[in-house]
Design a protein around this motif. Structure first.
Motif, PDB file in Angstrom:
ATOM      1  N   VAL A 111       0.855  -1.184   0.000  1.00  0.00           N
ATOM      2  CA  VAL A 111       0.000   0.000   0.000  1.00  0.00           C
ATOM      3  C   VAL A 111       0.890   1.232   0.000  1.00  0.00           C
ATOM      4  CG1 VAL A 111      -1.877  -1.150   1.226  1.00  0.00           C
ATOM      5  CG2 VAL A 111      -0.135   0.104   2.518  1.00  0.00           C
ATOM      6  N   LYS A 112       0.346   2.358  -0.422  1.00  0.00           N
ATOM      7  CA  LYS A 112       1.111   3.600  -0.448  1.00  0.00           C
ATOM      8  C   LYS A 112       1.417   4.095   0.959  1.00  0.00           C
ATOM      9  CE  LYS A 112       0.256   5.961  -4.808  1.00  0.00           C
ATOM     10  NZ  LYS A 112      -0.175   7.257  -5.394  1.00  0.00           N
ATOM     11  N   ALA A 113       2.590   4.720   1.082  1.00  0.00           N
ATOM     12  CA  ALA A 113       2.943   5.317   2.371  1.00  0.00           C
ATOM     13  C   ALA A 113       2.074   6.536   2.627  1.00  0.00           C
ATOM     14  CB  ALA A 113       4.411   5.724   2.382  1.00  0.00           C
ATOM     15  N   ILE A 114       1.690   6.723   3.891  1.00  0.00           N
ATOM     16  CA  ILE A 114       0.897   7.883   4.274  1.00  0.00           C
ATOM     17  C   ILE A 114       1.849   9.046   4.546  1.00  0.00           C
ATOM     18  CG2 ILE A 114      -0.703   8.820   5.984  1.00  0.00           C
ATOM     19  CD1 ILE A 114      -1.655   5.957   6.464  1.00  0.00           C
ATOM     20  N   PRO A 115       1.719  10.159   3.821  1.00  0.00           N
ATOM     21  CA  PRO A 115       2.642  11.280   4.028  1.00  0.00           C
ATOM     22  C   PRO A 115       2.516  11.847   5.446  1.00  0.00           C
ATOM     23  CG  PRO A 115       1.394  11.536   1.985  1.00  0.00           C
ATOM     24  CD  PRO A 115       0.744  10.439   2.752  1.00  0.00           C
ATOM     25  N   ARG A 116       3.627  12.191   6.007  1.00  0.00           N
ATOM     26  CA  ARG A 116       3.639  12.841   7.318  1.00  0.00           C
ATOM     27  C   ARG A 116       3.851  14.331   7.122  1.00  0.00           C
ATOM     28  NH1 ARG A 116       7.087  11.383  12.731  1.00  0.00           N
ATOM     29  NH2 ARG A 116       5.823   9.500  12.531  1.00  0.00           N
ATOM     30  N   GLU A 117       3.113  15.117   7.896  1.00  0.00           N
ATOM     31  CA  GLU A 117       3.278  16.562   7.817  1.00  0.00           C
ATOM     32  C   GLU A 117       4.647  16.961   8.347  1.00  0.00           C
ATOM     33  OE1 GLU A 117       0.197  18.479   9.915  1.00  0.00           O
ATOM     34  OE2 GLU A 117      -1.405  17.710   8.647  1.00  0.00           O
ATOM     35  N   ARG A 118       5.265  17.912   7.682  1.00  0.00           N
ATOM     36  CA  ARG A 118       6.559  18.411   8.134  1.00  0.00           C
ATOM     37  C   ARG A 118       6.334  19.470   9.209  1.00  0.00           C
ATOM     38  NH1 ARG A 118      10.970  16.995   5.293  1.00  0.00           N
ATOM     39  NH2 ARG A 118      10.668  15.943   3.305  1.00  0.00           N
ATOM     40  N   ILE A 119       6.276  19.011  10.438  1.00  0.00           N
ATOM     41  CA  ILE A 119       6.055  19.921  11.550  1.00  0.00           C
ATOM     42  C   ILE A 119       7.218  19.794  12.517  1.00  0.00           C
ATOM     43  CG2 ILE A 119       3.555  19.851  11.387  1.00  0.00           C
ATOM     44  CD1 ILE A 119       3.544  17.846  13.671  1.00  0.00           C
ATOM     45  N   GLY A 120       7.303  20.740  13.390  1.00  0.00           N
ATOM     46  CA  GLY A 120       8.310  20.646  14.452  1.00  0.00           C
ATOM     47  C   GLY A 120       9.623  21.326  14.136  1.00  0.00           C
ATOM     48  N   PHE A 121       9.727  21.977  12.969  1.00  0.00           N
ATOM     49  CA  PHE A 121      10.954  22.687  12.638  1.00  0.00           C
ATOM     50  C   PHE A 121      10.608  24.060  12.089  1.00  0.00           C
ATOM     51  CE2 PHE A 121      12.115  18.244  12.386  1.00  0.00           C
ATOM     52  CZ  PHE A 121      13.329  18.207  13.043  1.00  0.00           C
ATOM     53  N   GLU A 122      11.473  25.002  12.308  1.00  0.00           N
ATOM     54  CA  GLU A 122      11.289  26.319  11.733  1.00  0.00           C
ATOM     55  C   GLU A 122      12.639  26.864  11.294  1.00  0.00           C
ATOM     56  OE1 GLU A 122      10.016  29.260  14.554  1.00  0.00           O
ATOM     57  OE2 GLU A 122      10.666  28.015  16.229  1.00  0.00           O
ATOM     58  N   LYS A 123      12.613  27.620  10.211  1.00  0.00           N
ATOM     59  CA  LYS A 123      13.836  28.212   9.689  1.00  0.00           C
ATOM     60  C   LYS A 123      13.950  29.631  10.211  1.00  0.00           C
ATOM     61  CE  LYS A 123      16.430  29.024   5.427  1.00  0.00           C
ATOM     62  NZ  LYS A 123      16.423  28.915   3.951  1.00  0.00           N
ATOM     63  N   LEU A 124      15.045  29.906  10.906  1.00  0.00           N
ATOM     64  CA  LEU A 124      15.278  31.239  11.443  1.00  0.00           C
ATOM     65  C   LEU A 124      16.307  31.953  10.574  1.00  0.00           C
ATOM     66  CD1 LEU A 124      15.431  30.473  15.264  1.00  0.00           C
ATOM     67  CD2 LEU A 124      13.458  31.024  13.853  1.00  0.00           C
ATOM     68  N   THR A 125      16.036  33.187  10.243  1.00  0.00           N
ATOM     69  CA  THR A 125      16.921  33.966   9.378  1.00  0.00           C
ATOM     70  C   THR A 125      17.184  35.323  10.011  1.00  0.00           C
ATOM     71  OG1 THR A 125      15.999  32.880   7.423  1.00  0.00           O
ATOM     72  CG2 THR A 125      17.255  34.883   7.054  1.00  0.00           C
ATOM     73  N   ALA A 126      18.415  35.765   9.947  1.00  0.00           N
ATOM     74  CA  ALA A 126      18.771  37.081  10.472  1.00  0.00           C
ATOM     75  C   ALA A 126      19.954  37.621   9.687  1.00  0.00           C
ATOM     76  CB  ALA A 126      19.118  36.997  11.954  1.00  0.00           C
ATOM     77  N   GLU A 127      20.079  38.946   9.669  1.00  0.00           N
ATOM     78  CA  GLU A 127      21.259  39.575   9.088  1.00  0.00           C
ATOM     79  C   GLU A 127      22.285  39.764  10.192  1.00  0.00           C
ATOM     80  OE1 GLU A 127      22.118  43.928   7.515  1.00  0.00           O
ATOM     81  OE2 GLU A 127      20.954  42.788   6.058  1.00  0.00           O
ATOM     82  N   MET A 128      23.465  39.222   9.986  1.00  0.00           N
ATOM     83  CA  MET A 128      24.490  39.262  11.015  1.00  0.00           C
ATOM     84  C   MET A 128      25.041  40.683  11.191  1.00  0.00           C
ATOM     85  SD  MET A 128      26.612  35.692  10.531  1.00  0.00           S
ATOM     86  CE  MET A 128      27.030  35.887   8.807  1.00  0.00           C
ATOM     87  N   PRO A 129      25.360  41.068  12.427  1.00  0.00           N
ATOM     88  CA  PRO A 129      25.883  42.418  12.669  1.00  0.00           C
ATOM     89  C   PRO A 129      27.312  42.581  12.162  1.00  0.00           C
ATOM     90  CG  PRO A 129      25.904  41.164  14.697  1.00  0.00           C
ATOM     91  CD  PRO A 129      25.203  40.308  13.676  1.00  0.00           C
ATOM     92  N   PHE A 130      27.649  43.828  11.849  1.00  0.00           N
ATOM     93  CA  PHE A 130      28.972  44.178  11.350  1.00  0.00           C
ATOM     94  C   PHE A 130      29.699  44.966  12.428  1.00  0.00           C
ATOM     95  CE2 PHE A 130      31.477  47.029   8.263  1.00  0.00           C
ATOM     96  CZ  PHE A 130      32.504  46.104   8.151  1.00  0.00           C
ATOM     97  N   PHE A 131      30.923  44.559  12.732  1.00  0.00           N
ATOM     98  CA  PHE A 131      31.731  45.222  13.747  1.00  0.00           C
ATOM     99  C   PHE A 131      32.969  45.817  13.069  1.00  0.00           C
ATOM    100  CE2 PHE A 131      29.417  41.759  15.672  1.00  0.00           C
ATOM    101  CZ  PHE A 131      28.962  42.245  16.886  1.00  0.00           C
ATOM    102  N   LYS A 132      33.317  47.066  13.431  1.00  0.00           N
ATOM    103  CA  LYS A 132      34.490  47.690  12.805  1.00  0.00           C
ATOM    104  C   LYS A 132      35.044  48.786  13.706  1.00  0.00           C
ATOM    105  CE  LYS A 132      33.809  50.346   9.178  1.00  0.00           C
ATOM    106  NZ  LYS A 132      33.606  50.777   7.776  1.00  0.00           N
ATOM    107  N   GLU A 133      36.363  48.737  13.954  1.00  0.00           N
ATOM    108  CA  GLU A 133      37.071  49.811  14.654  1.00  0.00           C
ATOM    109  C   GLU A 133      38.497  49.865  14.128  1.00  0.00           C
ATOM    110  OE1 GLU A 133      36.766  51.067  18.858  1.00  0.00           O
ATOM    111  OE2 GLU A 133      35.573  49.228  19.104  1.00  0.00           O
ATOM    112  N   SER A 134      39.158  51.015  14.363  1.00  0.00           N
ATOM    113  CA  SER A 134      40.530  51.161  13.878  1.00  0.00           C
ATOM    114  C   SER A 134      41.398  51.847  14.927  1.00  0.00           C
ATOM    115  CB  SER A 134      40.573  51.954  12.573  1.00  0.00           C
ATOM    116  OG  SER A 134      40.145  53.286  12.798  1.00  0.00           O
TER     117      SER A 134
END
Length: 343
Positions: free
Chosen positions: A62-85
């Motif tokens: 018999v065909k496999a029953i698809p499982r919902e893709r739950i329990g994960f989330e993709k987190l996205t952020a722009e990384m900070p820039f540090f600079k001194e001289s």
């Protein structure tokens, strides 16, 4: 030979790396090991809390029953820039000019080492900035940075139910081990993982050392009369809770020159074995655009920190610039427990 020949990014980076071999690394580097990626954006997959759901049984043919893709989330952020001289101190530059005329190589090396010792304070600052971000993440579940007109805020979505507040925890007659075990039970029930490591400040550790419930359990025959040293308390807590505690007392100065602790007082941090995330480096503009040209001298150290030296003609000097694009990921934020013992 001039200051431009002696003070170069490659030499400064080598000096820093040699210096670092004899220095103990920041503690949280182990929990958030260094890694590198291209660009500014940081994306990672964060697992949700909860136990794994078993695979369903099935009939043959018999065909496999698809499982919902739950329990994960993709987190996205722009990384900070540090600079001194930094520029070479005027007095040191004049002193170097004088010894260059003598040709005394030993004396030249002494002056250059003094210059390098000044220059590496920028690399020290970059290292402290990384540890501060890791410490913010593990002690609050978030990172907030504000300086030089820039503001960054990152929320790692640590569950609020894993942030425990107990004003009685630091009472001398409170059963701290029973409470720690209840917090560990919550994390284990929610995630299937039981924390085995702990972090506290020296002040918090001393409060726990003076707990009368602990002393009476250790010195049963004398009704708690006896000296509890660090090893005694550490062994007792491990025996009672399975958590190996580390006292972390290092401090840093923030952008306003205010001294702060990486691990604040009145806080107990509990977390599992292994890496909790990664310290991610992006690619700085100096690495992308200046390494192959002749406009500046660029070297990369500490996985992704760019050291750049640039000739200045008016006034004649060498500018040393340190830049970094960096942000920790915190995949295991769900498995950390925070006990706020402030009153």
């Amino acid at each position: 030979m001039t200051i431009f020949d002696l003070v170069k990014a490659t030499e400064i980076a080598t000096y820093w790396e040699t210096l670092s071999q004899d220095r103990e690394p920041y503690l949280l580097t182990e929990m958030f090991p260094d890694d590198k990626k291209l660009g500014l954006d940081l994306s990672y997959i964060k697992g949700s809390s909860g136990l794994p759901c078993v695979l369903k049984t099935s009939a043959f043919d018999v065909k496999a029953i698809p499982r919902e893709r739950i329990g994960f989330e993709k987190l996205t952020a722009e990384m900070p820039f540090f600079k001194e001289s930094l520029y070479i101190d005027e007095a040191l530059r004049q002193e170097l000019n004088k010894v260059l005329e003598t040709g005394n190589q030993a004396y030249i090396e002494v002056i250059v080492n003094r210059i390098f010792a000044d220059e590496v304070q920028l690399l020290e600052a970059a290292s402290a900035a990384r540890e501060r971000m890791r410490a913010m993440a593990i002690t609050t579940g978030a990172i907030t940075l504000s300086a030089n007109g820039q503001y960054y805020s990152y929320d790692y979505q640590m569950p609020e139910t894993h942030k425990f507040s107990n004003s009685s925890f630091n009472s001398t007659d409170y059963d701290i081990c029973a409470y720690i075990n209840s917090c560990l039970d919550t994390i284990e029930d929610d995630t299937g993982v039981r924390p085995t490591r702990g972090l506290v400040s020296r002040a918090q550790w001393n409060i726990m050392k003076n707990n009368t419930v602990v002393s009476k359990n250790i010195y049963v025959l004398t009704n708690g009369v006896g000296t509890i040293n660090d090893n005694t308390l550490r062994d007792y807590l491990f025996d009672q809770t399975g958590v190996e505690f580390v006292v972390y007392s290092k401090r840093y100065k923030d952008e306003n020159k205010t001294t702060r602790r990486f691990i604040p007082d009145n806080l107990v941090v509990l977390f599992p074995a292994g890496a909790l995330g990664r310290t991610w480096f992006g690619t700085t503009p100096e690495e992308s655009d200046l390494m192959t040209g002749s406009a500046a001298n660029v070297a990369i150290t500490d996985t992704g920190v760019a050291v750049t030296t640039v000739k200045q003609t008016d006034p004649v000097n060498v500018e040393t610039k340190v830049t970094m694009i960096c942000l920790p990921s915190f995949e295991m934020a769900d498995q950390v427990a925070l006990i706020d013992a402030s009153t």
